[in-house]
Scaffold this motif. Structure first.
Motif, short mmCIF file in Angstrom:
data_model
loop_
_atom_site.label_atom_id
_atom_site.label_comp_id
_atom_site.label_asym_id
_atom_site.label_seq_id
_atom_site.Cartn_x
_atom_site.Cartn_y
_atom_site.Cartn_z
N UNK B 63 -10.97 -4.97 -4.97
CA UNK B 63 -12.31 -5.17 -4.42
C UNK B 63 -12.30 -4.93 -2.91
N UNK B 64 -11.27 -5.50 -2.26
CA UNK B 64 -11.19 -5.34 -0.81
C UNK B 64 -11.09 -3.86 -0.44
N UNK B 65 -10.21 -3.14 -1.13
CA UNK B 65 -10.00 -1.72 -0.82
C UNK B 65 -11.29 -0.93 -1.02
N UNK B 66 -11.98 -1.23 -2.11
CA UNK B 66 -13.24 -0.52 -2.38
C UNK B 66 -14.25 -0.80 -1.28
N UNK B 67 -14.37 -2.06 -0.90
CA UNK B 67 -15.31 -2.43 0.16
C UNK B 67 -14.94 -1.72 1.46
N UNK B 68 -13.66 -1.74 1.77
CA UNK B 68 -13.17 -1.11 3.00
C UNK B 68 -13.56 0.37 3.05
N UNK B 69 -13.25 1.06 1.95
CA UNK B 69 -13.54 2.50 1.91
C UNK B 69 -15.04 2.74 2.04
N UNK B 70 -15.84 1.93 1.35
CA UNK B 70 -17.30 2.11 1.40
C UNK B 70 -17.83 1.90 2.81
N UNK B 71 -17.35 0.85 3.47
CA UNK B 71 -17.85 0.55 4.81
C UNK B 71 -17.46 1.66 5.78
N UNK B 72 -16.19 2.08 5.73
CA UNK B 72 -15.73 3.11 6.67
C UNK B 72 -16.47 4.43 6.45
N UNK B 73 -16.60 4.79 5.17
CA UNK B 73 -17.22 6.08 4.90
C UNK B 73 -18.73 6.05 5.07
N UNK B 74 -19.28 4.83 5.07
CA UNK B 74 -20.73 4.71 5.17
C UNK B 74 -21.25 4.50 6.59
N UNK B 75 -20.34 4.50 7.56
CA UNK B 75 -20.78 4.29 8.95
C UNK B 75 -20.18 5.37 9.84
N UNK B 76 -20.89 5.72 10.94
CA UNK B 76 -20.39 6.78 11.83
C UNK B 76 -19.10 6.36 12.52
#
Ligand code: ADP
Ligand code: MG
Lengths: 240, 227
Positions: B63-76
């Motif tokens: 869950x943490x890894x998924x959240x991390x990837x989503x946040x990083x890829x979803x922000x400039x």
């Protein structure tokens, strides 16, 4: 040797196995036939827990698999499997494909394992292909290497899932011959196949699967010449 | 003819030679390359750890890894850089290049994670089944069978990620790190020549990325041959 009791397996809403019961004796060759999608592969894959049954029990040499999932890696060593698509390891030579298991899992030395591999390659008729990569082999050769790889683990039983279905017609014979030889040597075998000639000649018992169960089973003579059930007759009428 | 020659030689003189301005570009390039190098290493390590977390069977790590990837890829990435700069700078006196390497490494890690995952998932499903049917455990199957094949898928994508990374570090000027792009900016501020410094900067980036692309092509050919 193998006993299957009331095996059930679904994929989502699709009930594939609805209570499979059977016993497979030592040295017996069982050929599983049936229409595409009737659950033959699923049944076979349950026998080494590549698919996990929803309920029921499978005994291998009296050991209930479902209760010994922790030991599954050790139990699988006793059950060799040959796949329709060969599934050789493309980044390894034929020799490495065959010796990896014995060296890493059975604690053999490399030279012991290689000696054995050479012997197995001779047995499947490919004595000079040891340092070749799988991509340089024909389909029939690949499948024979796959059989040698499974045999290298000294399994007590061999499962074959349509081992000749991906082959060009002229290569089917060479693979079936190896399997026939194996059967003659007394290997216990469960073979899912569309090769009715092979099933009839080599099989001790034919299992016809339909509607998620073993719809009819019996000796080849009886099944092929005098099936009791209409569905079996229909199926054989289509494939023979 | 004469006047073109004059324009060119003036441009070179003012943007490169006067006050040894070429040094700005050389030093800027050095910073950009270092930044890319450290970020790539950090990004690869983070990406590997995230990919393992995602593939593994520990729910909360996944869950943490998924959240991390989503946040990083979803922000400039600029926003990430500035946030991390202030967050870290507030509590330490690390050199800017270290801060920037951390920021770009954290960012790149998310992308590396996904390309490692894609590389592993591209390995035929039958490979895992064959390995398991022989009696190998999940992790043994990964180590002996899946990863060695996945590496062939992953390596080219990883080099490509480094090329992207080199260009992305061009925003390091946002935290006043004197990278190659900022060198162009500084020289422009002195010469009031809007074009020449950035044409030079572009040419340097292009030169480096061309070399990397050429190496990537060679690597891909080598990997294909070994099949
Ligand atoms: N992993 C799976 N997920 C979902 N459905 C599956 C899966 N494996 C098999 N099935 C479905 O189960 C049914 C039986 O499949 P299978 O056992 O492969 O049949 P057979 O080998 O007799 O052709 C088919 O309808 C197939 O689509
Ligand atoms: Mg099938």
């Amino acid at each position: 040797m193998i006993e299957v009791v009331n095996l059930h397996k679904s994929f989502g809403d699709l009930k594939v196995l609805k209570g499979v019961n059977t016993k497979i004796e030592k040295q017996e060759v069982v050929c599983v036939i049936g229409a595409s999608g009737s659950g033959k592969s699923t049944f076979l894959r349950c026998l080494n827990l590549l698919e996990e049954p929803d309920s029921g029990e499978i005994y291998i040499d009296g050991v209930p698999l479902m209760e010994h999932k922790k030991d599954i890696n050790r139990l699988r060593q006793k059950v060799g499997m040959v796949f329709q698509q060969f599934n050789l390891f493309p980044h390894m030579t034929v020799m490495e494909n065959i010796t990896l298991g014995p060296v890493k899992l059975k604690g053999m030395t490399k030279s012991q394992a290689e000696e054995k591999a050479i012997e197995l390659l001779r047995k499947v008729g490919l004595p000079d292909k040891d340092d070749v990569y799988p991509n340089h082999l024909s389909g029939g050769q690949k499948q024979r290497v796959a059989i040698a790889r499974a045999l290298a683990m000294d399994p007590e039983i061999m499962l074959f899932d349509e081992p000749t279905s991906a082959l060009d017609p002229e290569m089917v014979g060479e693979v079936l011959n190896v399997m026939k030889q194996l059967a003659n040597e007394g290997m216990t075998m469960v073979v899912v196949t569309h090769e009715m000639g092979f099933a009839r000649e080599v099989g001790d018992r034919i299992m016809f699967m339909d509607e998620g169960i073993i719809f009819e089973e019996g000796p080849p003579e009886q099944i092929f010449t005098n099936p009791r059930k209409e569905r079996t007759r229909e199926f054989l009428g289509k494939v023979l | 003819m004469n006047s073109i020659y004059k324009v060119l030689s003036d441009a070179i003189y003012y943007n490169l030679i006067r006050e040894q301005r070429y040094l700005q570009f050389v030093q800027g390039l050095g910073i950009s390359l270092q930044l890319t190098f450290y970020s790539a290493i950090l990004g690869t390590i983070i990406g590997l750890v995230l990919a393992l977390a995602k593939l593994g069977r520990i729910k909360f790590l996944e869950k943490f890894a998924t959240l991390y990837v989503d946040v990083i890829r979803g922000t400039p990435v600029v926003v990430q850089l500035v946030l991390i700069y202030y967050a870290i700078l507030g509590s330490s006196s690390l050199p800017k290049i270290v801060v920037a390497s951390i920021a770009f490494g954290l960012n790149s890690g998310a992308y590396v994670c996904e390309l490692i995952r894609a590389g592993i998932m591209a390995v035929d499903k039958g490979q895992m089944e064959a390995a398991r049917s022989l009696g190998f455990s999940y992790s043994q199957s990964m180590a002996y069978i899946i990863i060695p094949q996945a590496v062939k898928n992953i390596l080219p994508a990883l080099v490509n990620e480094f090329i992207v990374l080199l260009k992305e570090t061009a925003i390091a000027g946002y935290i006043a790190l004197d990278d190659l792009t900022r060198a162009g900016n500084i020289v422009r501020g002195r010469t009031f020549d809007a074009y020449t410094p950035f044409i030079l900067v572009a040419a340097i980036y292009l030169y480096i990325t061309t070399i990397l692309s050429w190496m990537l092509g060679k690597l891909e050919r080598r990997l294909r041959e070994s099949d």
